[in-house]
Design a protein around this motif. Structure first.
Motif, short mmCIF file in Angstrom:
data_model
loop_
_atom_site.label_atom_id
_atom_site.label_comp_id
_atom_site.label_asym_id
_atom_site.label_seq_id
_atom_site.Cartn_x
_atom_site.Cartn_y
_atom_site.Cartn_z
N PRO A 21 -3.64 74.99 82.84
CA PRO A 21 -3.29 73.58 83.07
C PRO A 21 -2.08 73.39 83.99
O PRO A 21 -1.20 74.24 84.03
CB PRO A 21 -2.97 73.05 81.66
CG PRO A 21 -3.57 74.04 80.72
CD PRO A 21 -3.57 75.36 81.42
N SER A 22 -2.06 72.30 84.68
CA SER A 22 -0.93 71.95 85.55
C SER A 22 -1.00 70.46 85.85
O SER A 22 -2.10 69.92 86.03
CB SER A 22 -1.02 72.73 86.87
OG SER A 22 -0.15 72.18 87.84
N THR A 23 0.14 69.82 85.94
CA THR A 23 0.17 68.43 86.42
C THR A 23 0.83 68.41 87.78
O THR A 23 0.21 68.15 88.82
CB THR A 23 0.93 67.51 85.43
OG1 THR A 23 0.24 67.53 84.19
CG2 THR A 23 0.99 66.08 85.96
N ARG A 24 2.16 68.74 87.80
CA ARG A 24 2.92 68.53 89.05
C ARG A 24 2.55 69.51 90.17
O ARG A 24 2.45 69.10 91.33
CB ARG A 24 4.42 68.46 88.77
CG ARG A 24 5.05 69.67 88.26
CD ARG A 24 6.07 69.37 87.17
NE ARG A 24 5.35 69.30 85.90
CZ ARG A 24 5.59 68.40 84.97
NH1 ARG A 24 6.52 67.52 85.13
NH2 ARG A 24 4.88 68.40 83.86
N THR A 25 2.32 70.78 89.83
CA THR A 25 2.03 71.75 90.89
C THR A 25 0.69 71.43 91.55
O THR A 25 0.58 71.34 92.78
CB THR A 25 2.01 73.19 90.32
OG1 THR A 25 3.19 73.39 89.55
CG2 THR A 25 1.94 74.22 91.43
N LYS A 26 -0.33 71.24 90.69
CA LYS A 26 -1.67 71.02 91.24
C LYS A 26 -1.74 69.70 92.02
O LYS A 26 -2.24 69.65 93.15
CB LYS A 26 -2.69 71.02 90.11
CG LYS A 26 -4.11 70.98 90.59
CD LYS A 26 -5.07 71.14 89.44
CE LYS A 26 -6.49 71.00 89.93
NZ LYS A 26 -7.44 70.94 88.84
N ARG A 30 -3.30 79.35 90.33
CA ARG A 30 -2.50 79.55 89.10
C ARG A 30 -3.36 80.34 88.13
O ARG A 30 -4.56 80.07 87.99
CB ARG A 30 -2.11 78.22 88.47
CG ARG A 30 -1.49 78.43 87.09
CD ARG A 30 -0.84 77.20 86.55
NE ARG A 30 0.36 76.87 87.31
CZ ARG A 30 1.21 75.92 86.94
NH1 ARG A 30 1.00 75.22 85.86
NH2 ARG A 30 2.28 75.66 87.67
N HIS A 55 6.66 82.02 90.18
CA HIS A 55 6.20 80.66 90.51
C HIS A 55 7.01 80.27 91.76
O HIS A 55 7.94 79.47 91.70
CB HIS A 55 6.48 79.73 89.34
CG HIS A 55 5.83 78.39 89.42
ND1 HIS A 55 5.19 77.91 90.55
CD2 HIS A 55 5.72 77.40 88.49
CE1 HIS A 55 4.73 76.69 90.30
NE2 HIS A 55 5.02 76.37 89.06
N GLN A 74 7.82 76.62 92.86
CA GLN A 74 8.74 75.90 91.95
C GLN A 74 10.18 76.38 92.18
O GLN A 74 11.09 75.56 92.31
CB GLN A 74 8.32 76.12 90.49
CG GLN A 74 9.23 75.41 89.48
CD GLN A 74 9.05 73.90 89.48
OE1 GLN A 74 7.95 73.40 89.44
NE2 GLN A 74 10.17 73.16 89.51
N PRO A 109 12.19 72.32 85.25
CA PRO A 109 10.99 72.45 86.09
C PRO A 109 9.82 71.62 85.59
O PRO A 109 8.87 71.38 86.34
CB PRO A 109 10.67 73.95 85.99
CG PRO A 109 11.26 74.39 84.68
CD PRO A 109 12.48 73.53 84.47
N GLY A 110 9.90 71.17 84.31
CA GLY A 110 8.78 70.46 83.72
C GLY A 110 7.68 71.44 83.35
O GLY A 110 7.62 72.54 83.92
N PRO A 111 6.78 71.08 82.44
CA PRO A 111 6.86 69.87 81.64
C PRO A 111 7.98 69.95 80.60
O PRO A 111 8.30 71.03 80.12
CB PRO A 111 5.48 69.83 80.95
CG PRO A 111 5.03 71.25 80.89
CD PRO A 111 5.60 71.92 82.10
N1 CP Z 1 6.63 73.13 86.72
C1 CP Z 1 5.28 73.24 86.70
O1 CP Z 1 4.72 74.26 87.12
O2 CP Z 1 4.65 72.15 86.18
P1 CP Z 1 3.07 72.02 86.01
O3 CP Z 1 2.64 73.04 84.98
O4 CP Z 1 2.84 70.61 85.55
O5 CP Z 1 2.43 72.30 87.33
#
Ligand code: CP
Length: 296
Positions: free
Chosen positions: A48-53, A101, A131, A134, A255-257
Motif C-alpha cells: 500500500p501507498s498513498t503519497r508515493t504512488k 514498491r 526509499h 522519500q 515521512p508519513g503515514p
Molecule cells: N512516506 C511514504 O512512503 O508514504 P506512502 O506509504 O503513503 O507512500
C-alpha cells in the motif's frame, strides 16, 4: 543513469541536479514541458501507498506520460504468475519506465538488473532497505529552509524498521550534513546509527533545526520482536510536553503515514512548526524532477 535503487549510489552533483530540477518544476507547476509524451510509466506497487504512488502518478501525468497502474490483487499474480513473468509481460507491453514498491529487502537491485537498459527504474521503497525518493524529498525540504551543511537534524523513533532513514541519512551526508543525532529506545536504533541517545533528557533537543519523527513500523517487526507501546508513548511520543521538556523549537518532519497519538500527537502534527505537508508537496516536484532527468 536511468535506474535509481538507492541514494548511496548517487553523488552530490546528481542530488543537486535533482533539487535544481525540482525547483524549476515547482515554479512552472502544473504547466510542465511534456517530456513524457508517447512514453509509458508503470506504477508497480506490491504494498500500500498513498503519497508515493499518487505523487508519482500526478507528476508523471503532468509531464505527459501515459501511466499504467499495476495492482497485484487485481492481476494474474492471483492466478499464480511469478514476479519475473509479470515483469517480462510489462516489458512486452512496451513500458518506458517502472516505479516499484515491494516488501522484500533489496529486491530493487534484482529488478534493476532484470530490466532492459533503456527502461527507467525507480525504487519507491523495498522492505526496510531503501526509499530513495522519500529520503531525497526530505533532504530537499530541509535544503529549502537551511543550508544542509549547517542543519542540525534529530531523528526520533523506529529507525530499525525504517527504509527512509538509510536513504535520508545517506542523502544528508552526501550534502555535507554533519550534525545528525538519533533518539529513541535502544531496541529501535541499530548501533551503527550514531550518536544515539536512548534517554530523553531536559533540553536535549535545544538548538536542533529539524525533528524527524518516525512511525513504529509494526508491519516490519519480526516474530520475536516486540515493543512496549505504552512505555514508548510515555517516553518518546512527540507531544507539547515533550517539546517543552526537550526545548525543541525547530521544524517537525515525518515521512508519513502518521499514526496520530502514537509517535506524535495531532496537536504537534498540525502545529505551525510542522512541515509534514510541505514534505508531501515537495515530493511531487522532486519526483517530477527525477522522472524528467532519468527518462531518455
Ligand atoms: N512516506 C511514504 O512512503 O508514504 P506512502 O506509504 O503513503 O507512500
Amino acid at each position: 543513469m536511468n535506474k535509481l535503487t538507492t541514494v548511496e549510489k548517487l553523488d552530490k552533483k546528481q542530488i543537486e541536479g535533482f533539487f535544481s530540477e525540482a525547483l524549476n518544476i515547482e515554479k512552472t507547476w502544473p504547466n510542465l514541458k511534456k517530456i513524457g509524451e508517447n512514453k509509458t510509466i508503470c506504477l508497480f506497487f506490491w504494498e500500500p501507498s498513498t503519497r508515493t504512488k499518487l505523487s508519482f502518478e500526478h507528476a508523471a501525468k503532468a509531464l505527459g506520460f501515459n501511466v499504467l497502474d499495476f495492482s497485484p490483487s487485481l492481476s494474474s499474480v492471483q492466478k499464480g504468475e511469478s514476479l519475473e513473468d509479470t515483469l517480462n509481460t510489462l516489458i512486452s507491453l512496451k513500458i518506458d519506465g517502472l516505479v516499484m514498491r515491494h516488501p522484500e529487502n533489496k529486491i530493487s537491485e534484482q529488478i534493476a538488473k532484470l530490466l532492459p537498459k533503456e527502461v527507467l527504474f525507480i525504487n519507491a521503497g523495498d522492505g526496510n532497505h531503501a526509499h530513495p525518493t522519500q529520503g531525497l524529498l526530505d533532504a530537499f525540504t530541509i535544503s529549502k529552509l537551511k543550508n544542509i551543511s549547517d542543519a542540525k537534524v534529530a531523528i526520533i523513533g523506529d529507525v530499525k524498521h525504517s527504509r527512509v532513514i538509510p536513504s535520508l541519512f545517506s542523502g544528508l551526508k552526501k550534502m555535507d550534513c554533519t550534525q545528525i543525532e538519533f533518539f529513541g529506545p535502544k531496541e529501535l536504533i541499530p548501533s551503527n546509527f550514531t550518536p544515539q541517545k536512548n534517554d530523553i533528557t531536559e533540553n536535549c533537543l535545544e538548538g536542533f533545526d529539524f525533528l524527524y519523527v518516525l512511525r513504529i513500523q509494526n508491519e516490519r517487526f519480526l516474530e520475536d520482536e516486540n515493543l512496549d507501546l505504552q512505555n514508548y508513548i510515555k517516553n518518546y511520543q512527540v507531544n507539547d510536553k515533550f517539546l517543552e521538556f526537550t526545548n525543541f523549537d525547530g521544524k517537525i518532519m515525518h515521512p508519513g503515514p502518521v499514526n496520530l497519538d502514537y509517535e506524535i500527537t495531532k496537536s504537534v502534527s498540525n502545529s505551525n512548526n510542522s512541515i509534514i505537508l510541505d514534505q508531501v508537496e515537495n515530493g511531487l516536484y522532486l519526483r517530477a524532477g527525477i522522472l524528467s532527468l532519468l527518462i531518455d
